[in-house]
Motif scaffolding. Sequence first.
Motif, mmCIF file in Angstrom:
data_model
loop_
_atom_site.group_PDB
_atom_site.id
_atom_site.type_symbol
_atom_site.label_atom_id
_atom_site.label_comp_id
_atom_site.label_asym_id
_atom_site.label_seq_id
_atom_site.Cartn_x
_atom_site.Cartn_y
_atom_site.Cartn_z
ATOM 1 N N LYS A 41 28.536 15.091 0.583
ATOM 2 C CA LYS A 41 28.725 16.242 -0.309
ATOM 3 C C LYS A 41 28.472 17.528 0.463
ATOM 4 N N GLU A 42 29.109 18.582 -0.009
ATOM 5 C CA GLU A 42 28.972 19.906 0.606
ATOM 6 C C GLU A 42 28.880 20.935 -0.494
ATOM 7 N N VAL A 43 28.063 21.957 -0.271
ATOM 8 C CA VAL A 43 27.900 22.995 -1.289
ATOM 9 C C VAL A 43 27.752 24.356 -0.623
ATOM 10 N N LEU A 44 28.267 25.377 -1.288
ATOM 11 C CA LEU A 44 28.113 26.763 -0.836
ATOM 12 C C LEU A 44 26.992 27.427 -1.617
ATOM 13 N N ILE A 45 26.170 28.220 -0.939
ATOM 14 C CA ILE A 45 25.082 28.960 -1.577
ATOM 15 C C ILE A 45 25.421 30.440 -1.528
ATOM 16 N N GLN A 46 25.335 31.072 -2.664
ATOM 17 C CA GLN A 46 25.758 32.473 -2.796
ATOM 18 C C GLN A 46 24.933 33.404 -1.903
ATOM 19 N N CYS A 47 25.614 34.387 -1.331
ATOM 20 C CA CYS A 47 24.974 35.376 -0.472
ATOM 21 C C CYS A 47 25.601 36.738 -0.762
ATOM 22 N N PRO A 48 25.015 37.826 -0.262
ATOM 23 C CA PRO A 48 25.644 39.146 -0.416
ATOM 24 C C PRO A 48 27.026 39.177 0.224
ATOM 25 N N SER A 49 27.770 40.211 -0.063
ATOM 26 C CA SER A 49 29.121 40.323 0.463
ATOM 27 C C SER A 49 29.110 40.463 1.982
ATOM 28 N N PHE A 50 30.234 40.134 2.601
ATOM 29 C CA PHE A 50 30.363 40.249 4.053
ATOM 30 C C PHE A 50 30.135 41.686 4.499
ATOM 31 N N GLU A 51 30.672 42.640 3.739
ATOM 32 C CA GLU A 51 30.519 44.055 4.093
ATOM 33 C C GLU A 51 29.052 44.479 4.077
ATOM 34 N N GLU A 52 28.304 43.967 3.115
ATOM 35 C CA GLU A 52 26.879 44.298 3.019
ATOM 36 C C GLU A 52 26.088 43.667 4.165
ATOM 37 N N LEU A 53 26.469 42.463 4.558
ATOM 38 C CA LEU A 53 25.743 41.743 5.597
ATOM 39 C C LEU A 53 26.147 42.144 7.012
ATOM 40 N N LYS A 54 27.360 42.651 7.174
ATOM 41 C CA LYS A 54 27.942 42.862 8.499
ATOM 42 C C LYS A 54 27.049 43.619 9.483
ATOM 43 N N PRO A 55 26.362 44.695 9.085
ATOM 44 C CA PRO A 55 25.513 45.414 10.057
ATOM 45 C C PRO A 55 24.412 44.560 10.679
ATOM 46 N N SER A 56 24.008 43.495 9.992
ATOM 47 C CA SER A 56 22.915 42.654 10.513
ATOM 48 C C SER A 56 23.421 41.373 11.168
ATOM 49 N N SER A 58 25.460 38.936 13.936
ATOM 50 C CA SER A 58 25.801 38.904 15.365
ATOM 51 C C SER A 58 27.320 38.904 15.513
ATOM 52 N N GLU A 59 27.780 39.215 16.710
ATOM 53 C CA GLU A 59 29.219 39.232 16.962
ATOM 54 C C GLU A 59 29.814 37.832 16.777
ATOM 55 N N TRP A 60 29.077 36.794 17.167
ATOM 56 C CA TRP A 60 29.572 35.429 17.017
ATOM 57 C C TRP A 60 29.805 35.101 15.547
ATOM 58 N N VAL A 61 28.832 35.448 14.713
ATOM 59 C CA VAL A 61 28.959 35.174 13.278
ATOM 60 C C VAL A 61 30.108 35.967 12.676
ATOM 61 N N ILE A 62 30.242 37.226 13.066
ATOM 62 C CA ILE A 62 31.343 38.054 12.560
ATOM 63 C C ILE A 62 32.687 37.442 12.935
ATOM 64 N N GLN A 63 32.772 36.936 14.153
ATOM 65 C CA GLN A 63 34.029 36.378 14.643
ATOM 66 C C GLN A 63 34.347 35.024 14.029
ATOM 67 N N HIS A 64 33.329 34.168 13.866
ATOM 68 C CA HIS A 64 33.583 32.790 13.466
ATOM 69 C C HIS A 64 33.312 32.477 11.994
ATOM 70 N N ASN A 65 32.418 33.221 11.354
ATOM 71 C CA ASN A 65 31.989 32.830 10.010
ATOM 72 C C ASN A 65 32.293 33.839 8.913
ATOM 73 N N GLU A 66 33.154 34.815 9.197
ATOM 74 C CA GLU A 66 33.486 35.796 8.148
ATOM 75 C C GLU A 66 34.063 35.104 6.913
ATOM 76 N N GLY A 67 35.018 34.210 7.129
ATOM 77 C CA GLY A 67 35.646 33.526 6.002
ATOM 78 C C GLY A 67 34.660 32.725 5.186
ATOM 79 N N LEU A 68 33.738 32.028 5.865
ATOM 80 C CA LEU A 68 32.744 31.214 5.166
ATOM 81 C C LEU A 68 31.783 32.088 4.372
#
Length: 206
Positions: A41-56, A58-68
């Motif tokens: 099983k797999e589940v998503l846990i709610q988080c703030p929007s990408f725009e809100e999180l983006k300043p904090s 890393s470049e790797w996360v921005i590049q690879h995990n934006e969609g997630l």
Amino acid sequence: MSQYLSIDTEATGLEEHCLLIQVAVVPVDGEKKIIAEELGKEVLIQCPSFEELKPSLSEWVIQHNEGLIRKAHSEGISSQSFRKWMEDYLNSEKVKTFFGGERPLLLGKSLSALDIPLLTKNLGKPFMDKHFHHHTLDITCVGRFLVDAGVLPKGHGSTSQLLKFFKIRSESNHTALSDALDMANIYLKLIDLMGQKINLISAKKP
């Protein structure tokens, strides 16, 4: 003990303040050499929007995990609901039967660095103590040990190298369910490898 719960998490980073955004679980039995994909099983846990999180981020996360991150924000369940989701999963009849009513041992990669701290942060230590065995099986640690022992080639202690060595895939997909399945598959491949080594040693004995 040969039954494990292969687990993987995805987060907004590796830092202490990072947020859990995805979790996957898959039971695996080393004695029977089966991965119970039907119980995965797999589940998503709610988080703030990408725009809100983006300043904090890393470049790797921005590049690879934006969609997630965007998907977790729009489709994820709340942290409180995640606790119930995990409890319901562990208490389900099929999962309890698979583990014989015992607390599952967690299996994964770099468990102590990210997965267990994140799960403890979101579920609480009493929950972790109640539902999971205190022993764990970290496949990356096993890989490093087998490199040191000369069973695996040098440089094959990392997840990516183990995936390539066993011809499972060329690189990780970086989704929780895919990674949890990868770790379960590597675990079974390592068992087969050690079995072959033991048989060769036994065959050489007079």
